[in-house]
Write a protein that holds these residues in place. Structure first.
Motif, PDB file in Angstrom:
ATOM      1  N   ALA A   1      24.060   2.168  -7.855  1.00  0.00           N
ATOM      2  CA  ALA A   1      22.934   1.328  -8.266  1.00  0.00           C
ATOM      3  C   ALA A   1      21.628   2.106  -8.187  1.00  0.00           C
ATOM      4  N   LYS A   2      20.824   2.043  -9.262  1.00  0.00           N
ATOM      5  CA  LYS A   2      19.521   2.695  -9.312  1.00  0.00           C
ATOM      6  C   LYS A   2      18.480   1.724  -8.766  1.00  0.00           C
ATOM      7  N   ALA A   3      17.783   2.138  -7.715  1.00  0.00           N
ATOM      8  CA  ALA A   3      16.896   1.213  -7.021  1.00  0.00           C
ATOM      9  C   ALA A   3      15.533   1.835  -6.787  1.00  0.00           C
ATOM     10  N   VAL A   4      14.568   0.971  -6.473  1.00  0.00           N
ATOM     11  CA  VAL A   4      13.239   1.373  -6.025  1.00  0.00           C
ATOM     12  C   VAL A   4      12.933   0.589  -4.760  1.00  0.00           C
ATOM     13  N   ALA A   5      12.362   1.264  -3.765  1.00  0.00           N
ATOM     14  CA  ALA A   5      12.116   0.637  -2.473  1.00  0.00           C
ATOM     15  C   ALA A   5      10.637   0.654  -2.137  1.00  0.00           C
TER      16      ALA A   5
ATOM     17  N   ALA B   1       0.802  -1.225   0.000  1.00  0.00           N
ATOM     18  CA  ALA B   1       0.000   0.000   0.000  1.00  0.00           C
ATOM     19  C   ALA B   1       0.832   1.271   0.000  1.00  0.00           C
ATOM     20  N   ALA B   2       1.982   1.278   0.689  1.00  0.00           N
ATOM     21  CA  ALA B   2       2.786   2.491   0.765  1.00  0.00           C
ATOM     22  C   ALA B   2       3.364   2.844  -0.600  1.00  0.00           C
ATOM     23  N   PRO B   3       3.440   4.131  -0.940  1.00  0.00           N
ATOM     24  CA  PRO B   3       3.986   4.495  -2.243  1.00  0.00           C
ATOM     25  C   PRO B   3       5.458   4.119  -2.352  1.00  0.00           C
ATOM     26  N   PRO B   4       5.873   3.425  -3.415  1.00  0.00           N
ATOM     27  CA  PRO B   4       7.292   3.118  -3.601  1.00  0.00           C
ATOM     28  C   PRO B   4       8.073   4.403  -3.844  1.00  0.00           C
ATOM     29  N   PHE B   5       9.379   4.365  -3.551  1.00  0.00           N
ATOM     30  CA  PHE B   5      10.210   5.548  -3.776  1.00  0.00           C
ATOM     31  C   PHE B   5      11.529   5.142  -4.421  1.00  0.00           C
ATOM     32  N   LEU B   6      12.097   6.061  -5.192  1.00  0.00           N
ATOM     33  CA  LEU B   6      13.332   5.812  -5.914  1.00  0.00           C
ATOM     34  C   LEU B   6      14.531   6.233  -5.073  1.00  0.00           C
ATOM     35  N   LEU B   7      15.634   5.524  -5.218  1.00  0.00           N
ATOM     36  CA  LEU B   7      16.860   5.853  -4.496  1.00  0.00           C
ATOM     37  C   LEU B   7      18.066   5.398  -5.294  1.00  0.00           C
ATOM     38  N   ASP B   8      19.188   6.060  -5.019  1.00  0.00           N
ATOM     39  CA  ASP B   8      20.470   5.686  -5.599  1.00  0.00           C
ATOM     40  C   ASP B   8      21.334   5.134  -4.477  1.00  0.00           C
ATOM     41  N   LEU B   9      21.742   3.891  -4.595  1.00  0.00           N
ATOM     42  CA  LEU B   9      22.515   3.234  -3.555  1.00  0.00           C
ATOM     43  C   LEU B   9      23.999   3.569  -3.686  1.00  0.00           C
TER      44      LEU B   9
ATOM     45  N   ASP C   1      18.587   2.517   7.700  1.00  0.00           N
ATOM     46  CA  ASP C   1      19.751   2.920   6.918  1.00  0.00           C
ATOM     47  C   ASP C   1      19.833   2.055   5.661  1.00  0.00           C
ATOM     48  N   LEU C   2      19.240   2.520   4.581  1.00  0.00           N
ATOM     49  CA  LEU C   2      19.238   1.756   3.340  1.00  0.00           C
ATOM     50  C   LEU C   2      20.597   1.797   2.643  1.00  0.00           C
ATOM     51  N   GLY C   3      21.461   2.711   3.061  1.00  0.00           N
ATOM     52  CA  GLY C   3      22.802   2.736   2.529  1.00  0.00           C
ATOM     53  C   GLY C   3      23.737   1.772   3.235  1.00  0.00           C
ATOM     54  N   ASP C   4      23.224   1.082   4.247  1.00  0.00           N
ATOM     55  CA  ASP C   4      24.032   0.128   5.018  1.00  0.00           C
ATOM     56  C   ASP C   4      23.256  -1.166   5.231  1.00  0.00           C
TER      57      ASP C   4
END
Length: 585
Positions: free
Chosen positions: A372-376, A360-368, A484-487
């Motif tokens: 790396a181009k990611a979606v969470a 249900a939560a809106p996905p969001f884009l991130l750069d790791l 911490d999505l970067g770790d």
């Protein structure tokens, strides 16, 4: 006294700050989530750790429509646009709150899905776009509020089933409604000349109505049989409203998927696969009522030409034998081609869901780190999943956000206690991401899932359904949690709230995370450790995400306060106010 949002004269405006001459310089908030990355993050720094303690109300706008005020405002060209629970719209001077124009929505039907609510607008190309609970997509002139076009996308009552004779008396004496009604709650996504929006209400089947006539407090039950709807996402021409493509969550072929014993990330599902396969021949057409609501705005990657969205539960909810198989593409994060709606990839978080674990939560884009181009995707199951944007490959799964209990254990006649319950660890409110950490409102709690049987009578077959209820003795509370999505998805910190959290989060480059509570408090947390640096009592529960913008070198913070769907049970009142804050001159 609150008054109706119909004309500027009927708006109640309270101004407690004055501002200088107009300037062309501004930092807008042009779309839900700030932009199509859905990060709910702002680079503004005027309101920071050191100054936030001096934050004060700048102005207040009362809409006259109380309750379920879930919308996040948007600000473009000095005008703040906000929608209400009844799909009314106001355009306000973003410096002062003075109304510029208002639009009063006239619904074509009172038959809608659940409590009335709207979660926001989109503004693009001189038009304001709104998807309504009565199944319409509307474009308003951004300068005048006049209707540019009005598209009826779906009739909420279309295809509704009649309730079986005598059924209401067998389910606690409460009225039982026919199959769920389709409508819109999400803010539209406007990209590539398209307005993209998806329906809610598809995944429930028959359900008990609560005292307010909506779906609240565990009123939804999954009754065996073909009583759902088929969820879909569609794209419309932004200039004309003509439909360009439509993607159905439940496909007509291959909807069963497989009969997997574990989730894609290796968690056992405890399915009775033999019983499902035995039921399959009699339920080959279950896709026609297969469910899959779409709760929140997709994210968009312009380079790949892909949109990313989460899908809801299959129908009937919580009872799976009449829909054997994995039930594609419900409970998934999916990537679609923005120009055609073609499915590029999917990741099913919960095959054959029986617990209401919508994505249900809106996905969001991130750069790791490393590029790396990611979606969470923050999930009801209690993890944040991180995927490769191009392929859907699972890159990482965060540490659990809650203490899970009996996860994926099926409902039983004796009652099965499972944590999290259908409200999830993370439901529809958005997650903020600042480039390293995700800040998410997490609900900790358990639900008892009980299979019940109503014996057959003359003229009516046996009825089986799953009932959800409170798991007594289990803890129930909320935390604001930093991941911490970067770790590798480690929990950086987690702060327990005094009341239930709702509405989602906003992060800023000023080192702050804003989070609303059901008791009416808006809190500013230190992004480093979660400490509360500032609180303000808004007068009603916060059930929508805050946003921030700047004009004439001055930063503003805006949030809606109207209560939440659980307000009656919690003892807190409702409201109708849009509150805007700033530092004193």
């Amino acid at each position: 006294m609150p008054r109706s949002l119909g004309t500027a004269a009927l708006a109640c405006l309270v101004q407690v700050a004055s501002f200088g001459a107009a300037s062309a310089a501004e930092t807008p908030w042009p779309a839900f989530g700030h932009d199509s990355s859905n990060r709910n993050f702002s680079e503004l720094t005027q309101i920071d750790r050191d100054s936030v303690g001096r934050l004060r109300p700048a102005w207040v706008f009362q809409t006259g429509v109380t309750g379920y005020f879930q919308a996040q405002p948007v600000m473009v060209a000095g005008t703040l646009y906000v929608s209400t629970t009844q799909n009314n719209v106001a355009a306000l001077d973003a410096r002062t709150g003075q109304p510029i124009w208002t639009y009063t929505h006239k619904a074509r039907t009172e038959k809608i899905f659940g409590p009335p609510s709207n979660r926001g607008l989109a503004v693009s190309g001189g038009l304001v776009f709104e998807a309504t609970m009565d199944g319409r997509l509307i474009a308003l002139d951004a300068k005048t509020g006049k209707i540019a076009w009005d598209k009826e996308a779906v009739r909420p009552e279309e295809g509704e089933s009649e309730t079986a004779s005598g059924l209401a008396a067998t389910l606690g004496g409460k009225p039982v409604q026919g199959s769920s009604r389709l409508g819109f709650k999400m803010p539209p996504l406007v990209v590539e000349g398209l307005v993209i929006v998806g329906v809610t209400g598809a995944g429930y089947g028959l359900h008990i109505e609560d005292e307010a006539g909506g779906l609240d407090g565990g009123a939804v039950v999954g009754i065996e049989g073909g009583y759902g709807r088929r969820g879909w996402l569609a794209a419309y021409d932004a200039m004309t409203g003509e439909e360009r493509w439509r993607w159905y969550v439940t496909p007509s072929e291959g909807w069963e998927g497989g009969f997997v014993e574990k989730t894609a990330d290796g968690t056992p599902l405890h399915r009775d696969i033999a019983a499902e396969k035995a039921a399959a021949p009699a339920n080959r057409d279950a896709w026609r009522v297969g469910g899959g609501s779409l709760w929140m705005t997709p994210a968009y990657d312009a380079d790949l030409g892909l949109i990313y969205l989460g899908t809801g539960n299959p129908a009937p909810q919580n009872f799976g034998l009449s829909r054997p198989g994995d039930n594609l593409y419900t409970m998934c994060l999916v990537a679609l081609d923005v120009k055609t709606g073609t499915l590029r990839w999917y990741y099913q978080q919960v095959p054959h869901d029986e617990w209401g674990y919508d994505v249900a939560a809106p996905p969001f884009l991130l750069d790791l780190p490393g590029g790396a181009k990611a979606v969470a995707s923050a999930s009801k199951t209690g993890w944040i999943y991180v995927h490769d944007r191009a392929t859907g490959r699972l890159i990482a799964r965060s540490a659990p956000l809650i203490d899970q209990k009996n996860l994926f254990s099926p409902p039983t006649p004796q009652g099965t206690v499972v944590a999290p319950g259908p409200l999830g660890a993370v439901s529809w409110p958005p997650t903020a991401y600042d480039g390293r950490r995700a800040y998410v409102q997490v609900r900790h709690g358990a639900t008892t899932y009980t299979v019940k049987t109503v014996p057959a009578t003359a003229g009516r077959p046996e009825i089986r359904y799953t009932e959800t209820g409170e798991a007594r003795g289990e803890p129930s509370f909320s935390t604001l949690t930093a991941v911490d999505l970067g770790d590798g998805g480690k929990i950086a910190w987690s702060v327990r709230s005094a009341s239930r959290l709702s509405g989602g989060t906003l992060a800023t480059a000023g080192g702050l995370v804003f989070s609303g509570e059901e008791d009416g408090h808006l809190d500013a947390h230190d992004a480093r450790d979660g400490r509360v640096l500032w609180r303000f009592q808004c007068g009603a529960g916060i059930s929508g995400p805050a946003m921030t913008y700047a004009l004439d070198g001055k930063q503003f913070l805006a949030v809606a306060a109207g209560g939440a769907s659980f307000t009656k049970a919690s003892g807190f009142g409702t409201g109708d106010a849009l509150l805007v804050f700033a530092l004193p001159d």
